[in-house]
Design an enzyme around this catalytic site. Sequence first.
Site, PDB file in Angstrom:
ATOM      1  N   GLU A   1      56.351  45.283  52.150  1.00 11.15           N
ATOM      2  CA  GLU A   1      57.372  44.617  51.323  1.00 11.15           C
ATOM      3  C   GLU A   1      58.624  45.471  51.118  1.00 11.15           C
ATOM      4  OE1 GLU A   1      55.355  43.203  47.806  1.00 11.15           O
ATOM      5  OE2 GLU A   1      53.776  42.258  48.981  1.00 11.15           O
TER       6      GLU A   1
ATOM      7  N   GLU B   1      47.682  37.717  55.100  1.00  8.63           N
ATOM      8  CA  GLU B   1      47.186  37.495  53.731  1.00  8.63           C
ATOM      9  C   GLU B   1      47.254  36.020  53.324  1.00  8.63           C
ATOM     10  OE1 GLU B   1      49.150  39.997  50.865  1.00  8.63           O
ATOM     11  OE2 GLU B   1      49.323  41.691  52.231  1.00  8.63           O
TER      12      GLU B   1
HETATM   13  O1  G3I Z   1      38.860  45.845  38.876  1.00  9.11           O
HETATM   14  C1  G3I Z   1      39.702  46.648  38.035  1.00  9.11           C
HETATM   15  C2  G3I Z   1      39.117  46.688  36.623  1.00  9.11           C
HETATM   16  O2  G3I Z   1      37.845  47.353  36.662  1.00  9.11           O
HETATM   17  C3  G3I Z   1      40.071  47.456  35.720  1.00  9.11           C
HETATM   18  O3  G3I Z   1      39.592  47.383  34.388  1.00  9.11           O
HETATM   19  C4  G3I Z   1      41.450  46.841  35.794  1.00  9.11           C
HETATM   20  C5  G3I Z   1      42.405  47.698  34.977  1.00  9.11           C
HETATM   21  O4  G3I Z   1      43.695  47.324  35.295  1.00  9.11           O
HETATM   22  O5  G3I Z   1      41.926  46.843  37.161  1.00  9.11           O
HETATM   23  C6  G3I Z   1      41.099  46.065  38.000  1.00  9.11           C
HETATM   24  O6  G3I Z   1      41.623  46.154  39.294  1.00  9.11           O
HETATM   25  C7  G3I Z   1      42.695  45.250  39.580  1.00  9.11           C
HETATM   26  C8  G3I Z   1      42.388  44.682  40.968  1.00  9.11           C
HETATM   27  O7  G3I Z   1      43.469  43.839  41.415  1.00  9.11           O
HETATM   28  C9  G3I Z   1      41.110  43.878  40.987  1.00  9.11           C
HETATM   29  O8  G3I Z   1      41.213  42.775  40.162  1.00  9.11           O
HETATM   30  C10 G3I Z   1      43.988  46.058  39.637  1.00  9.11           C
HETATM   31  O9  G3I Z   1      44.336  46.497  38.350  1.00  9.11           O
HETATM   32  C11 G3I Z   1      45.107  45.138  40.157  1.00  9.11           C
HETATM   33  O10 G3I Z   1      46.304  45.903  40.368  1.00  9.11           O
HETATM   34  C12 G3I Z   1      44.700  44.569  41.530  1.00  9.11           C
HETATM   35  O11 G3I Z   1      45.696  43.607  41.931  1.00  9.11           O
HETATM   36  C13 G3I Z   1      45.838  43.446  43.358  1.00  9.11           C
HETATM   37  C14 G3I Z   1      47.337  43.531  43.672  1.00  9.11           C
HETATM   38  O12 G3I Z   1      47.569  43.255  45.057  1.00  9.11           O
HETATM   39  C15 G3I Z   1      47.869  44.923  43.371  1.00  9.11           C
HETATM   40  O13 G3I Z   1      47.154  45.859  44.136  1.00  9.11           O
HETATM   41  C16 G3I Z   1      45.310  42.059  43.738  1.00  9.11           C
HETATM   42  O14 G3I Z   1      43.889  42.012  43.570  1.00  9.11           O
HETATM   43  C17 G3I Z   1      45.651  41.764  45.182  1.00  9.11           C
HETATM   44  O15 G3I Z   1      45.275  40.434  45.537  1.00  9.11           O
HETATM   45  C18 G3I Z   1      47.155  41.914  45.418  1.00  9.11           C
HETATM   46  O16 G3I Z   1      47.372  41.736  46.779  1.00  9.11           O
HETATM   47  C19 G3I Z   1      48.754  41.790  47.181  1.00  9.11           C
HETATM   48  C20 G3I Z   1      48.834  42.546  48.498  1.00  9.11           C
HETATM   49  O17 G3I Z   1      48.307  43.843  48.345  1.00  9.11           O
HETATM   50  C21 G3I Z   1      50.275  42.573  49.011  1.00  9.11           C
HETATM   51  N1  G3I Z   1      50.801  41.204  49.138  1.00  9.11           N
HETATM   52  C22 G3I Z   1      50.731  40.430  47.896  1.00  9.11           C
HETATM   53  C23 G3I Z   1      49.282  40.353  47.407  1.00  9.11           C
HETATM   54  C24 G3I Z   1      49.171  39.490  46.153  1.00  9.11           C
HETATM   55  O18 G3I Z   1      49.863  40.090  45.100  1.00  9.11           O
END
Ligand code: G3I
Length: 342
Positions: A149, A256
């Site tokens: 991105e 994705e």
């Molecule tokens: O599972 C932990 C939990 O144990 C903890 O308490 C909590 C505290 O913040 O975090 C949880 O993890 C989260 C994880 O998703 C699982 O749910 C992370 O904070 C959160 O940042 C993470 O978000 C991911 C996001 O990217 C940022 O990394 C999303 O799942 C994921 O689908 C999303 O994917 C992105 C691609 O990488 C890039 N393109 C867009 C896409 C959608 O946003």
Amino acid sequence: MLASALALAACDRQGAAQAAAVDLPPLKSLAAFPVGTCVQAVQLDDPGFAALVAAQVSQLTAEWEMKMEYIVQDDGSFRFDAPDRIAAFARTHGLRFFGHTLVWYAQSPPAFERLDAGRIAFDGAYRNYIHAVVGRYRGQAVGWDVVNEAVAEDGEGWRDSLWSQRLGRLEHMTLAFQHAREADPEAVLFLNDYNLENLPKKRATFLKLAEALLKAGAPLGGLGTQTHVAADLKAGELAAALKDLASLGLPIHLSEMDVSLSRAEGLIRDPAKLAAGQARVYAEAAEAFSSLPAQQRFAFTHWGLRDKDSWLKREDAADTPLLFDDAGRPKSAAAAWAGGLR
Ligand code: G3I
């Protein structure tokens, strides 16, 4: 047409939210290219999910646990327990493993932010991080989203980030590709972005960035188009985008995909119309990706398999953007995607 009719018929009876399950062979058995999904390590504790993933796909992407937000600790140390688990699952089940993502404007951990502005320390930490992560999965990861991105949403240039501020607008990207190549001579190195379907100006800037990286000698080996789209995406836009992105001759990772119903503003809130729109978009993506030259079909990755696992549920719990229902049964959207394959 058949796929959409199938989807509509199935949905008429059930309504989009409870789209009927369909009989379908495993996705990877239907496609002439690798089919992927994203996973989180914790999901692998669910035997039903693990079995669904092993049966349906041939490539895995860590949804978040190979990003800086998971790996880089506040004290600058690294943790790899979750990515190692996903890599081990891929190895055990004979699945390809794809690394996502090394450098992203959206993530700049404190361990980097507090490094003095002096370039030497920062440059060294940047190189060390990429070597540590890419080197750890050398021989396992088939490819990496090296830069994610980087293009501004309006297509006017590239995003600003800690990385661009400290190491240079283009230089932070060429450095990332060079460090990744040093750490793994084989992995295919990608530039990845989103909204390349519905924003032609952003797509044009993305392609110009790819050309600039190649001109600067970066070992850019492929282009990733995330394809987070909605059920009201205009017919033909996805196919046009893929054709355009393939014009450089590089491998394409449709990296994705999900098709949101909730984000579809353009359709009246009629479940059957939303489901038919979703089916049409999935079919178009499958057909357009299938139509790429074989050497440019790197992989087609769905951003999750079961609706309940989708990140989009955090925006609207009623959204059903993926190919499988919460029980892991293929939906009419899966039949539509399969119907688009060539
Ligand atoms: O599972 C932990 C939990 O144990 C903890 O308490 C909590 C505290 O913040 O975090 C949880 O993890 C989260 C994880 O998703 C699982 O749910 C992370 O904070 C959160 O940042 C993470 O978000 C991911 C996001 O990217 C940022 O990394 C999303 O799942 C994921 O689908 C999303 O994917 C992105 C691609 O990488 C890039 N393109 C867009 C896409 C959608 O946003």
